[in-house]
Motif scaffolding. Structure first.
Motif, PDB file in Angstrom:
ATOM      1  N   THR A 144       0.800  -1.223   0.000  1.00  0.00           N
ATOM      2  CA  THR A 144       0.000   0.000   0.000  1.00  0.00           C
ATOM      3  C   THR A 144       0.835   1.277   0.000  1.00  0.00           C
ATOM      4  N   ASN A 145       2.082   1.204   0.441  1.00  0.00           N
ATOM      5  CA  ASN A 145       2.889   2.420   0.571  1.00  0.00           C
ATOM      6  C   ASN A 145       3.903   2.630  -0.549  1.00  0.00           C
ATOM      7  N   ARG A 146       4.151   1.604  -1.345  1.00  0.00           N
ATOM      8  CA  ARG A 146       5.120   1.734  -2.441  1.00  0.00           C
ATOM      9  C   ARG A 146       4.395   1.814  -3.769  1.00  0.00           C
ATOM     10  N   ASP A 147       4.983   2.541  -4.685  1.00  0.00           N
ATOM     11  CA  ASP A 147       4.443   2.622  -6.038  1.00  0.00           C
ATOM     12  C   ASP A 147       5.195   1.632  -6.919  1.00  0.00           C
ATOM     13  N   TYR A 148       4.511   0.571  -7.296  1.00  0.00           N
ATOM     14  CA  TYR A 148       5.109  -0.414  -8.198  1.00  0.00           C
ATOM     15  C   TYR A 148       4.771  -0.009  -9.622  1.00  0.00           C
ATOM     16  N   GLU A 149       5.777   0.125 -10.445  1.00  0.00           N
ATOM     17  CA  GLU A 149       5.558   0.558 -11.814  1.00  0.00           C
ATOM     18  C   GLU A 149       5.194  -0.588 -12.742  1.00  0.00           C
ATOM     19  N   SER A 150       5.446  -1.815 -12.286  1.00  0.00           N
ATOM     20  CA  SER A 150       5.138  -2.963 -13.131  1.00  0.00           C
ATOM     21  C   SER A 150       4.904  -4.194 -12.270  1.00  0.00           C
ATOM     22  N   LEU A 151       4.317  -5.195 -12.878  1.00  0.00           N
ATOM     23  CA  LEU A 151       4.141  -6.476 -12.199  1.00  0.00           C
ATOM     24  C   LEU A 151       5.498  -7.070 -11.853  1.00  0.00           C
ATOM     25  N   PHE A 152       6.476  -6.884 -12.721  1.00  0.00           N
ATOM     26  CA  PHE A 152       7.830  -7.362 -12.452  1.00  0.00           C
ATOM     27  C   PHE A 152       8.367  -6.770 -11.148  1.00  0.00           C
ATOM     28  N   ASP A 153       8.138  -5.470 -10.920  1.00  0.00           N
ATOM     29  CA  ASP A 153       8.588  -4.832  -9.678  1.00  0.00           C
ATOM     30  C   ASP A 153       7.921  -5.463  -8.458  1.00  0.00           C
ATOM     31  N   LEU A 154       6.625  -5.761  -8.569  1.00  0.00           N
ATOM     32  CA  LEU A 154       5.897  -6.390  -7.468  1.00  0.00           C
ATOM     33  C   LEU A 154       6.445  -7.786  -7.189  1.00  0.00           C
ATOM     34  N   ILE A 155       6.672  -8.562  -8.241  1.00  0.00           N
ATOM     35  CA  ILE A 155       7.202  -9.921  -8.087  1.00  0.00           C
ATOM     36  C   ILE A 155       8.604  -9.877  -7.475  1.00  0.00           C
ATOM     37  N   THR A 156       9.410  -8.952  -7.926  1.00  0.00           N
ATOM     38  CA  THR A 156      10.769  -8.816  -7.401  1.00  0.00           C
ATOM     39  C   THR A 156      10.755  -8.480  -5.914  1.00  0.00           C
ATOM     40  N   ALA A 157       9.809  -7.649  -5.496  1.00  0.00           N
ATOM     41  CA  ALA A 157       9.734  -7.223  -4.093  1.00  0.00           C
ATOM     42  C   ALA A 157       9.155  -8.296  -3.168  1.00  0.00           C
ATOM     43  N   ALA A 158       8.445  -9.261  -3.723  1.00  0.00           N
ATOM     44  CA  ALA A 158       7.787 -10.285  -2.898  1.00  0.00           C
ATOM     45  C   ALA A 158       8.801 -11.191  -2.214  1.00  0.00           C
ATOM     46  N   LYS A 159       8.425 -11.619  -1.013  1.00  0.00           N
ATOM     47  CA  LYS A 159       9.226 -12.609  -0.294  1.00  0.00           C
ATOM     48  C   LYS A 159       8.832 -13.969  -0.844  1.00  0.00           C
ATOM     49  N   LYS A 160       9.830 -14.678  -1.380  1.00  0.00           N
ATOM     50  CA  LYS A 160       9.545 -15.965  -1.991  1.00  0.00           C
ATOM     51  C   LYS A 160      10.782 -16.851  -1.949  1.00  0.00           C
ATOM     52  N   ASP A 161      10.539 -18.110  -1.701  1.00  0.00           N
ATOM     53  CA  ASP A 161      11.591 -19.117  -1.731  1.00  0.00           C
ATOM     54  C   ASP A 161      10.924 -20.398  -2.226  1.00  0.00           C
ATOM     55  N   PHE A 162      10.930 -20.589  -3.536  1.00  0.00           N
ATOM     56  CA  PHE A 162      10.162 -21.672  -4.117  1.00  0.00           C
ATOM     57  C   PHE A 162      10.694 -23.051  -3.732  1.00  0.00           C
ATOM     58  N   LYS A 163      11.985 -23.166  -3.512  1.00  0.00           N
ATOM     59  CA  LYS A 163      12.529 -24.452  -3.074  1.00  0.00           C
ATOM     60  C   LYS A 163      12.022 -24.797  -1.672  1.00  0.00           C
ATOM     61  N   GLU A 164      12.002 -23.811  -0.787  1.00  0.00           N
ATOM     62  CA  GLU A 164      11.500 -24.033   0.574  1.00  0.00           C
ATOM     63  C   GLU A 164       9.993 -24.284   0.556  1.00  0.00           C
ATOM     64  N   PHE A 165       9.274 -23.562  -0.287  1.00  0.00           N
ATOM     65  CA  PHE A 165       7.838 -23.795  -0.435  1.00  0.00           C
ATOM     66  C   PHE A 165       7.578 -25.243  -0.837  1.00  0.00           C
ATOM     67  N   GLU A 166       8.301 -25.728  -1.835  1.00  0.00           N
ATOM     68  CA  GLU A 166       8.099 -27.098  -2.316  1.00  0.00           C
ATOM     69  C   GLU A 166       8.508 -28.117  -1.254  1.00  0.00           C
ATOM     70  N   ARG A 167       9.586 -27.854  -0.530  1.00  0.00           N
ATOM     71  CA  ARG A 167      10.000 -28.764   0.550  1.00  0.00           C
ATOM     72  C   ARG A 167       8.911 -28.859   1.615  1.00  0.00           C
ATOM     73  N   LYS A 168       8.381 -27.708   2.026  1.00  0.00           N
ATOM     74  CA  LYS A 168       7.313 -27.694   3.036  1.00  0.00           C
ATOM     75  C   LYS A 168       6.068 -28.399   2.509  1.00  0.00           C
ATOM     76  N   ARG A 169       5.713 -28.157   1.250  1.00  0.00           N
ATOM     77  CA  ARG A 169       4.528 -28.772   0.664  1.00  0.00           C
ATOM     78  C   ARG A 169       4.650 -30.290   0.659  1.00  0.00           C
ATOM     79  N   ARG A 170       5.812 -30.782   0.251  1.00  0.00           N
ATOM     80  CA  ARG A 170       6.017 -32.237   0.218  1.00  0.00           C
ATOM     81  C   ARG A 170       5.985 -32.830   1.634  1.00  0.00           C
ATOM     82  N   ASN A 171       6.577 -32.144   2.589  1.00  0.00           N
ATOM     83  CA  ASN A 171       6.548 -32.629   3.973  1.00  0.00           C
ATOM     84  C   ASN A 171       5.119 -32.664   4.521  1.00  0.00           C
TER      85      ASN A 171
END
Length: 108
Positions: free
Chosen positions: A68-95
């Motif tokens: 709400t406080n930052r101006d994202y100029e593109s979807l790419f900027d939003l994706i870049t700013a997101a907290k994400k760790d897809f390997k950890e997500f997949e490890r947790k999902r499998r567990n």
């Protein structure tokens, strides 16, 4: 602002979700609908309960304050700013799947 309501059940909701290229959701069920349908998703937790779930499941997210406080100029900027760790997500999902299977098998 456009709000969509789905009264016909989860099938029509998932059909709609599958028509999207990307999901940004402030609700855990909206985010999980995107993820369950293989649509790239970012969740914006609006309360501690949702934040706790995204942290426990390692779901891609961005803080409500940043959203709400930052101006994202593109979807790419939003994706870049997101907290994400897809390997950890997949490890947790499998567990979690292994644990659900163990619980269900022990229940007979």
């Amino acid at each position: 602002e456009k709000i969509l309501h789905f009264r016909e059940g989860v099938e029509s909701w998932f059909k709609f979700i599958r028509s999207l290229d990307f999901v940004v959701s402030t609700r855990i069920h909206g985010g999980m609908a995107g993820i369950a349908n293989d649509i790239p998703t970012i969740i914006v937790p609006t309360d501690f309960r949702i934040l706790e779930l995204v942290n426990a499941m390692k779901l891609p997210h961005i803080s409500f304050e940043d959203a709400t406080n930052r101006d994202y100029e593109s979807l790419f900027d939003l994706i870049t700013a997101a907290k994400k760790d897809f390997k950890e997500f997949e490890r947790k999902r499998r567990n979690h799947l292994k644990e659900y299977k163990r619980i269900l098998e022990s229940a007979g």
